[in-house]
Structures are given as structure tokens and as C-alpha cells.
Design a protein around this motif. Structure first.
Motif, PDB file in Angstrom:
ATOM      1  N   PRO A  27       0.822  -1.214   0.000  1.00 37.37           N
ATOM      2  CA  PRO A  27       0.000   0.000   0.000  1.00 37.37           C
ATOM      3  C   PRO A  27       0.860   1.270   0.000  1.00 37.37           C
ATOM      4  N   GLY A  28       0.581   2.157  -0.954  1.00 38.88           N
ATOM      5  CA  GLY A  28       1.268   3.440  -1.000  1.00 38.88           C
ATOM      6  C   GLY A  28       0.528   4.439  -0.123  1.00 38.88           C
ATOM      7  N   PRO A  29       0.986   5.700  -0.143  1.00 36.18           N
ATOM      8  CA  PRO A  29       0.309   6.720   0.660  1.00 36.18           C
ATOM      9  C   PRO A  29      -1.176   6.797   0.290  1.00 36.18           C
ATOM     10  N   GLY A  30      -2.033   6.831   1.297  1.00 32.17           N
ATOM     11  CA  GLY A  30      -3.473   6.948   1.046  1.00 32.17           C
ATOM     12  C   GLY A  30      -4.147   5.649   0.665  1.00 32.17           C
ATOM     13  N   GLN A  31      -3.374   4.553   0.629  1.00 29.61           N
ATOM     14  CA  GLN A  31      -3.961   3.262   0.210  1.00 29.61           C
ATOM     15  C   GLN A  31      -4.026   2.267   1.356  1.00 29.61           C
ATOM     16  N   ALA A  32      -4.872   1.241   1.163  1.00 31.11           N
ATOM     17  CA  ALA A  32      -4.949   0.131   2.122  1.00 31.11           C
ATOM     18  C   ALA A  32      -4.731  -1.165   1.362  1.00 31.11           C
ATOM     19  N   LEU A  33      -4.071  -2.108   2.021  1.00 33.45           N
ATOM     20  CA  LEU A  33      -3.927  -3.461   1.463  1.00 33.45           C
ATOM     21  C   LEU A  33      -5.028  -4.319   2.082  1.00 33.45           C
ATOM     22  N   VAL A  34      -5.787  -5.003   1.241  1.00 34.16           N
ATOM     23  CA  VAL A  34      -6.923  -5.791   1.728  1.00 34.16           C
ATOM     24  C   VAL A  34      -6.758  -7.253   1.313  1.00 34.16           C
ATOM     25  N   ARG A  35      -7.012  -8.165   2.264  1.00 28.57           N
ATOM     26  CA  ARG A  35      -7.089  -9.595   1.927  1.00 28.57           C
ATOM     27  C   ARG A  35      -8.513  -9.842   1.419  1.00 28.57           C
ATOM     28  N   ILE A  36      -8.601 -10.231   0.156  1.00 28.50           N
ATOM     29  CA  ILE A  36      -9.917 -10.328  -0.480  1.00 28.50           C
ATOM     30  C   ILE A  36     -10.609 -11.639  -0.093  1.00 28.50           C
ATOM     31  N   GLU A  37     -11.858 -11.515   0.302  1.00 20.66           N
ATOM     32  CA  GLU A  37     -12.645 -12.720   0.624  1.00 20.66           C
ATOM     33  C   GLU A  37     -13.614 -13.064  -0.494  1.00 20.66           C
ATOM     34  N   ALA A  38     -14.030 -12.088  -1.272  1.00 23.79           N
ATOM     35  CA  ALA A  38     -14.881 -12.351  -2.448  1.00 23.79           C
ATOM     36  C   ALA A  38     -14.727 -11.193  -3.408  1.00 23.79           C
ATOM     37  N   SER A  39     -14.706 -11.531  -4.689  1.00 26.50           N
ATOM     38  CA  SER A  39     -14.611 -10.487  -5.724  1.00 26.50           C
ATOM     39  C   SER A  39     -15.800 -10.651  -6.664  1.00 26.50           C
ATOM     40  N   GLY A  40     -16.459  -9.544  -6.976  1.00 27.97           N
ATOM     41  CA  GLY A  40     -17.608  -9.611  -7.873  1.00 27.97           C
ATOM     42  C   GLY A  40     -17.175  -9.711  -9.323  1.00 27.97           C
ATOM     43  N   VAL A  41     -17.967 -10.435 -10.109  1.00 30.15           N
ATOM     44  CA  VAL A  41     -17.737 -10.489 -11.563  1.00 30.15           C
ATOM     45  C   VAL A  41     -18.820  -9.640 -12.210  1.00 30.15           C
ATOM     46  N   ASN A  42     -18.391  -8.695 -13.042  1.00 31.46           N
ATOM     47  CA  ASN A  42     -19.318  -7.759 -13.673  1.00 31.46           C
ATOM     48  C   ASN A  42     -19.047  -7.674 -15.164  1.00 31.46           C
ATOM     49  N   PHE A  43     -20.051  -7.214 -15.883  1.00 29.58           N
ATOM     50  CA  PHE A  43     -19.899  -7.132 -17.336  1.00 29.58           C
ATOM     51  C   PHE A  43     -18.757  -6.201 -17.736  1.00 29.58           C
ATOM     52  N   ILE A  44     -18.493  -5.194 -16.919  1.00 33.21           N
ATOM     53  CA  ILE A  44     -17.395  -4.276 -17.253  1.00 33.21           C
ATOM     54  C   ILE A  44     -16.055  -5.024 -17.320  1.00 33.21           C
ATOM     55  N   ASP A  45     -15.960  -6.137 -16.562  1.00 31.93           N
ATOM     56  CA  ASP A  45     -14.729  -6.939 -16.599  1.00 31.93           C
ATOM     57  C   ASP A  45     -14.547  -7.569 -17.986  1.00 31.93           C
ATOM     58  N   VAL A  46     -15.653  -7.868 -18.644  1.00 31.50           N
ATOM     59  CA  VAL A  46     -15.593  -8.412 -20.004  1.00 31.50           C
ATOM     60  C   VAL A  46     -15.083  -7.330 -20.962  1.00 31.50           C
ATOM     61  N   TYR A  47     -15.626  -6.104 -20.803  1.00 27.67           N
ATOM     62  CA  TYR A  47     -15.180  -5.016 -21.687  1.00 27.67           C
ATOM     63  C   TYR A  47     -13.675  -4.764 -21.512  1.00 27.67           C
TER      64      TYR A  47
END
Ligand code: NDP
Length: 322
Positions: A27-47
Motif C-alpha cells: 500500500p502506498g500513501p493513502g492506500q490500504a492493502l486488503v485480503r480479499i474474501e470475495a470479488s464480484g464479476v461484472n460485465f465491465i470486466d468483459v469489456y
């Protein structure tokens, strides 16, 4: 230390989504590092995967997730290690760990699981801004929602009903029709068997708004079912991009409006992000907004998740779990 992530090195079909070992993000300044438990799949990911939204490669796709903060960068005071958070509209969530700007993270309320939070952020806030801000629905309005059994479609239908609209939807199968009705749609049209514009005209003198995420194959007919001064909300292109069109059509069809809204523009300020996220997450916690978590795929099966989404096989939300 390396961690698992889906990384694409070239744009293309679902097969470009490959699980790799990548460096654990810092994580850089102003950021957080997160351990992901679930990630959504969305149509924008296809684009993004196809290159329709140009981005620098290689990249880790995915723009929606929930998890636990493990570390924060300099200057971050709003979250700390151990906090449960969710976010969207920041690339890089098809992974075990991701960094995100701390000011885009939203606290997950008690009683909401990480899967629910990851499922709600992008599609829930989209349904929220579309129905409350882009065309704010008033009691008695008649509106059409395409892809009524989709992720956004099911949530938008529920919100439109709670705002007092008479809701028309389109779907491609009888199973999807049943789900759309369950979400509250008044008139559900199977566009594989019936022409949706003909069916709408049989039952309405003209709609106040059309929420169209299908795009290329529906745009012209969507315009044709609006009442004078009606609003065409083109918010996606699941069937392809709408080609350039003659704006004089808007005059001849009765002084219509067309808009092409995006979620980042409707969650740009911290205050607007919080209002929408709170409304959506509290609705889920209270049970007034029902999420349909349709299927969960292991992270390594991201390509299959995309095939299913593009192949119209999914209803409601699909998630990747690292
Ligand atoms: P959905 O769950 O709605 O999946 C897409 C659905 O679109 C399919 O299930 C299918 O439903 C319908 N569809 C119609 N024609 C096609 C086609 N040719 N190929 C594929 N699907 C088709 O996805 P999401 O809820 O994730 O997203 C819905 C749309 O909303 C997308 O276009 C997305 O880009 C857009 N979006 C826009 C946002 C914004 O802020 N502008 C934010 C979030 C999403 P059926 O079988 O019933 O036809």
C-alpha cells in the motif's frame, strides 16, 4: 512474497484470464492493502478483458471486492488493520490481495457477509443511482428494464417497484421470467418469443424511462417505446456498442432525452459514495433489498465465470472466491 491473482498480458477472449503468482501489492500513501474474501464479476470486466475499455497491460482485472484490511499506507486514518471493507470501481480485485485508495473503502455493516458485500457494491449502487438520480423514478411512472433477471436488473427492478413504478422487463428464458416476476416486475416480456416494443405498446401509451444495458440490439426499439420527453438511459452494451446515431431522431420521437451514465460519476464524492453504499447495504441487512448470489467460482475459474456471464447463463450475481 508472491500471491495468486488473475493477470492478463493480452486482451481477448476468456482464455486470457490466467491464474499467476504475482508480487504481493504494497500500500502506498493513502492506500490500504486488503485480503480479499470475495470479488464480484461484472460485465465491465468483459469489456476490460476484450480491450473495449483501453487499459495498460499487464493488468489484474476485477473492480469489486470485500475483505479485511491487513495494512495501511502513510496518511491513512479512516481504516485500520482488521476492518471489514468493500469497494468497487478500482481495478485489481481478481486476486488474493489488492490495494485500494482508503477513501473508496466502505465499512461492511454487522450482519452482512463478505460475499453479500462484494455482490452488492457495484450492481447495487448502479441500480441505486439509475433509479434515484439518472432518471429519478416517481410514483406511477412506467419504466422498462432490459436484462430483468441480470445482476443489475433484479436490483433495479426491486428499487423501481419500491419507488412506485409500473415495471416492464425483458428476459430471454422462462426461468429468467420467473425470477424477474419474483423481483416485482409487473410485465415480463420474453424477447425470444415476442417483440418487446410491440408488447410494451399494447400495454402502455409510452414509457417515462427505459433502462437499457443491452445496447446494440435494443437501442432503436427502446427509443420507440418512450413517451414524449421520455428518458433513454443507456448504461451498458452487453450485446455490443450502439453505433453513432442521428440526434434529430430525438426530435421526431417527441423531444426525447438520452444519457450514457457511469457509476464513477455518480459516486465521485465521498458523501455520494457513502449515501449509496449505506442505502444498498442497509437494505440488504433489513431484508428490503434481496440479493441473488447465483454462483461462486474459485479464483482459478475466472475464465469460466466470464464464459457463463457472456453466454447469458447467469442470473443475479456471480463471485470469485480466492
Ligand atoms: P447481467 O447479469 O445483466 O448479464 C447480462 C445480461 O444481458 C444477460 O444475462 C442477458 O440477459 C442480457 N443480454 C442481452 N443480449 C445479450 C448479449 N448479446 N450477450 C450477452 N448478454 C446479453 O450483467 P450485469 O448485471 O453485470 O451488467 C448488466 C449491464 O449493466 C452490462 O451491460 C454492464 O456493462 C452494465 N453496467 C453499467 C454500469 C454503469 O454504471 N454504466 C455499472 C454496472 C453495470 P437475457 O438472457 O435475459 O437477455
Amino acid at each position: 512474497m508472491s500471491v495468486k491473482a488473475i493477470e492478463i498480458t493480452a486482451t481477448g477472449g476468456p482464455d486470457v484470464l490466467v491464474l499467476r503468482d504475482v508480487a504481493k501489492p504494497v500500500p502506498g500513501p493513502g492506500q490500504a492493502l486488503v485480503r480479499i474474501e470475495a470479488s464480484g464479476v461484472n460485465f465491465i470486466d468483459v469489456y476490460v478483458r476484450e480491450g473495449r475499455y483501453p487499459a495498460q497491460l499487464p493488468l489484474i482485472p476485477g473492480q469489486e471486492a470485500a475483505g479485511t484490511v491487513v495494512e495501511v499506507g502513510d496518511g491513512v486514518t479512516t481504516v485500520k488493520a482488521g476492518d471489514r471493507v468493500a469497494w468497487c470501481s478500482v481495478l485489481g480485485t481478481y486476486a488474493e490481495y489488492a490495494v485500494a485508495p482508503a477513501d473508496r473503502l466502505v465499512a461492511i455493516p454487522a450482519g452482512i457477509s463478505s460475499e453479500q458485500a462484494a455482490a452488492a457494491m457495484l450492481q447495487g449502487m448502479t441500480a441505486h443511482y439509475l433509479s434515484h438520480a439518472t432518471y429519478p423514478i416517481r410514483k406511477g411512472d412506467e419504466v422498462l428494464i432490459h436484462a430483468g433477471a441480470g445482476g443489475v436488473g433484479l436490483l433495479l427492478t426491486q428499487m423501481a417497484k419500491s419507488l412506485g413504478a409500473r415495471v416492464f422487463t425483458t428476459v430471454s428464458t422462462e426461468e429468467k421470467a420467473a425470477l424477474s416476476r419474483e423481483a416485482g416486475a409487473d410485465v415480463v416480456i420474453n424477447y425470444q418469443t415476442d417483440d418487446f416494443a410491440v408488447e410494451v405498446r399494447k400495454q402502455s401509451a409510452g414509457l417515462h424511462a427505459v433502462y437499457d444495458s443491452v445496447g446494440k440490439t435494443t437501442f432503436d426499439q427502446s427509443l420507440s417505446v418512450l413517451r414524449p420527453r421520455g428518458m433513454m438511459v443507456l448504461y451498458g452494451g452487453s450485446s455490443g456498442a450502439v453505433p453513432p446515431f442521428d440526434v434529430m431522431k430525438l426530435a421526431s420521437l417527441g423531444s426525447l432525452f438520452v444519457t450514457r451514465p457511469t457509476l464513477p460519476a455518480y459516486t465521485a464524492s465521498r458523501a455520494e459514495l457513502e449515501t449509496r453504499a449505506t442505502d444498498v447495504l442497509q437494505g440488504i441487512a433489513k431484508g428490503t433489498l434481496k440479493l441473488r448470489l447465483e454462483h461462486t467460482y474459485p479464483l482459478a475459474e475466472a475464465a469460466q465465470a466470464h464464459r457463463d456471464l457472456e453466454g447469458r447463463k447467469t442470473t443475479g450475481k456471480i463471485l470469485l472466491v480466492p
